[in-house]
Design an enzyme around this catalytic site. Sequence first.
Site, short mmCIF file in Angstrom:
data_model
loop_
_atom_site.label_atom_id
_atom_site.label_comp_id
_atom_site.label_asym_id
_atom_site.label_seq_id
_atom_site.Cartn_x
_atom_site.Cartn_y
_atom_site.Cartn_z
N LYS A 237 45.38 25.81 44.02
CA LYS A 237 45.99 26.12 42.72
C LYS A 237 47.41 25.56 42.60
CE LYS A 237 43.01 29.68 40.99
NZ LYS A 237 42.74 31.10 40.73
N ARG B 229 38.16 33.08 47.66
CA ARG B 229 37.36 32.11 46.89
C ARG B 229 37.98 30.73 47.11
NH1 ARG B 229 37.81 29.77 41.99
NH2 ARG B 229 35.93 29.38 40.79
C1 7PM Z 1 41.67 24.59 36.86
C2 7PM Z 1 42.51 25.67 37.12
C3 7PM Z 1 40.36 24.61 37.26
C4 7PM Z 1 41.99 26.81 37.76
C5 7PM Z 1 39.87 25.73 37.92
C6 7PM Z 1 40.68 26.83 38.13
C7 7PM Z 1 39.33 32.22 39.92
C8 7PM Z 1 38.06 32.42 39.42
C9 7PM Z 1 38.77 30.43 38.84
C10 7PM Z 1 39.97 33.28 40.66
C11 7PM Z 1 37.97 34.55 40.31
C12 7PM Z 1 39.78 27.54 40.24
C13 7PM Z 1 40.20 28.03 38.88
N1 7PM Z 1 39.75 30.98 39.57
N2 7PM Z 1 37.36 33.57 39.61
N3 7PM Z 1 37.71 31.28 38.74
N4 7PM Z 1 39.24 34.42 40.82
N5 7PM Z 1 37.33 35.71 40.52
O1 7PM Z 1 40.70 27.27 41.03
O2 7PM Z 1 41.13 33.20 41.09
O3 7PM Z 1 38.59 27.37 40.52
S1 7PM Z 1 38.84 28.88 38.09
#
Ligand code: 7PM
Length: 281
Positions: free
Chosen positions: A227, A261
């Site tokens: 992130k 995750r």
């Molecule tokens: C761009 C920015 C693309 C952020 C994808 C993301 C989470 C999640 C995501 C989390 C839970 C990523 C994120 N982040 N579900 N879905 N917790 N429960 O890094 O922090 O995949 S999307």
Amino acid sequence: MSKNNSNQFMCGKYQLDLAHPHVMGIVNVTPDSFSDGGRYASTEKAVAHAVQLVADGAHILDIGGESTRPNATPVGLEEELERVIPVIERLAREVDVPLSIDTYKPQVMSAAVKAGAAIINDIRGLQEPGAVEVAAEGDAGICIMHMQGTPQTMQQNPVYEDVVQEVATFLSERLQACMAAGIKAERIVLDPGFGFGKRTVHNLALLNGLPDILALGRPLLVGLSRKSVLGQIVGSDVDQRLHASLAASVISVMKGGRIVRVHDVKATVDALKVVDAVIHA
Ligand code: 7PM
């Protein structure tokens, strides 16, 4: 050490003992525009990646059709279903780990559970009309995440008086709402939602404040893998954040997180084996 009930996570036919850290591998199902294989090719690609993540030691797979990505063009219901359902159907037969569906749409939750998903991962904390009811119908595990604002606007001007307390209050209210609808606490994990309407200071305060959120009584899921907060600290592009992500996973678990995750499963599994050994020494 005595078995603490708040470490047990019931999800479908699985019961996970979260006294030990668990790794959730991220499986993105996106159409492959450079392939003429169409829908079938993107299904095959996602399934192959997921099978590799399980071989790498993933305890859970999180399958998403990208509808929850910040700043992403919204994905319609039919498109999202066509992306994720074939992948879940295949993986339900081919791997033996709980499959999580990353969606906020009740119709996708329902179809995914029917196809074999054991966990509903909702960045909107089951706030969409009908979501709590769909979740209550079956026996899937639920991840309730905090977000300030909407994916389109959340990073424009996130403001908190006390981010840890505000996130804890939100998660507590959603936990109560789920339990009032008949979802047992054992089926629920909580997630502070790193990067979802948070500046770097907020993300760091939340990481330090994980013990206060754990005090709500349910296990914590943490998503920091690759992130931008890590990019801000290290100064690295998204594809160069493995080491920062490993540090974040280790810190998360030392602070009380129990599901991480991540994209980089194999490295994370090794790092968390060390943490697990220390926690239980
Ligand atoms: C761009 C920015 C693309 C952020 C994808 C993301 C989470 C999640 C995501 C989390 C839970 C990523 C994120 N982040 N579900 N879905 N917790 N429960 O890094 O922090 O995949 S999307």
